[in-house]
Design an enzyme around this catalytic site. Sequence first.
Site, mmCIF file in Angstrom:
data_model
loop_
_atom_site.group_PDB
_atom_site.id
_atom_site.type_symbol
_atom_site.label_atom_id
_atom_site.label_comp_id
_atom_site.label_asym_id
_atom_site.label_seq_id
_atom_site.Cartn_x
_atom_site.Cartn_y
_atom_site.Cartn_z
ATOM 1 C CB ILE A 138 33.773 41.818 50.628
ATOM 2 C CG1 ILE A 138 35.036 41.432 51.389
ATOM 3 C CG2 ILE A 138 32.552 41.543 51.472
ATOM 4 C CD1 ILE A 138 35.156 42.127 52.745
ATOM 5 C CG ASP A 139 33.678 44.274 45.300
ATOM 6 O OD1 ASP A 139 33.333 43.144 44.921
ATOM 7 O OD2 ASP A 139 33.003 45.298 45.129
ATOM 8 C CE LYS A 140 43.712 44.652 44.552
ATOM 9 N NZ LYS A 140 44.459 44.908 43.291
#
Length: 321
Positions: A138-140
């Site tokens: 999942i994105d930062k």
Amino acid sequence: MSEFLELDATIPESSAGLRLDRALADVFPDYSRSRLQQWLKEGAITVDGATRRGRDPVKGGETVSVRAALAPDAPSVAPEPIQLDVVHEDDDILVLNKPAGLVVHPGAGNPDGTLQNALLHRHPHLEQIPRCGIVHRIDKDTSGLMVVALSDRAHTTLTEQLQDKSVGREYEALVSGTFTAGGTVDAPIARHPRDRKRMAVVASGRRAVTHYRIAERFSAHTLLRVFLETGRTHQIRVHMAYIQHPLVGDPVYGLRPRLPKRADDTVRDALAGLGRQALHAARLVLQHPATEETMAWETPRPADMDAVMDVLREHDRRMAL
């Protein structure tokens, strides 16, 4: 040091007629098809004492021997004692609640301080597992649940579950604008044709499907429960922007904050100050790689998203008086 693997097995009579690589996947289910195929190419697998090609058929009854080095997947990534919010852990899987701001893999601009560094500190053997056991990301600046494979068996099984879309992933997304009902976005995603750092809806892209339903309404915003049918990079963020409902705080795909009528400084500051996309991976469902039991985990929204929603609720309450 790399671990040296020594395995011996007999191909069952029931596998007669199968390709060798397919038969090996049945005989050695703890190892991925790609890893077994690589060992075949390297000559690390012999059948009745001789090397064979993956496409060669088997008769059943052959003796298979594996003599292979389990090379570290990412030897240049250093272990780091980074605290993790672990929701579940056993011999095969680790489920964690990733905070916003934690990068999953090292890369340009983030050589260390990542989830991968933390995992290698907690479980040094993960250097022997492809991608250090990370089967999805999942994105930062997205928070929430992730699963990590702690064994080859788990890596193979979880990768297959992700590919056949049997892993359930549900997100909470605070978006700009209002909806009359839930719906589905079915629009292909690829790299943006001009800005290669962004993704976009592109006719020639890979199929991407996002389902959403309304969880809570505000006067100028909506909290959505979002269900991924596919798992493309930035999928929810791209799809919500595509239908003109970008995520609150999204620095890449968002627009200027959409304000409710008669918004005061408290509302403006809350919307402008989130500092990340308002997206949280709230629920994860999968079949356990060893027990085949269906397991599910949920984690509440982080405080920063709740704080913004509290401000929006209070504003709407005051406007209704």
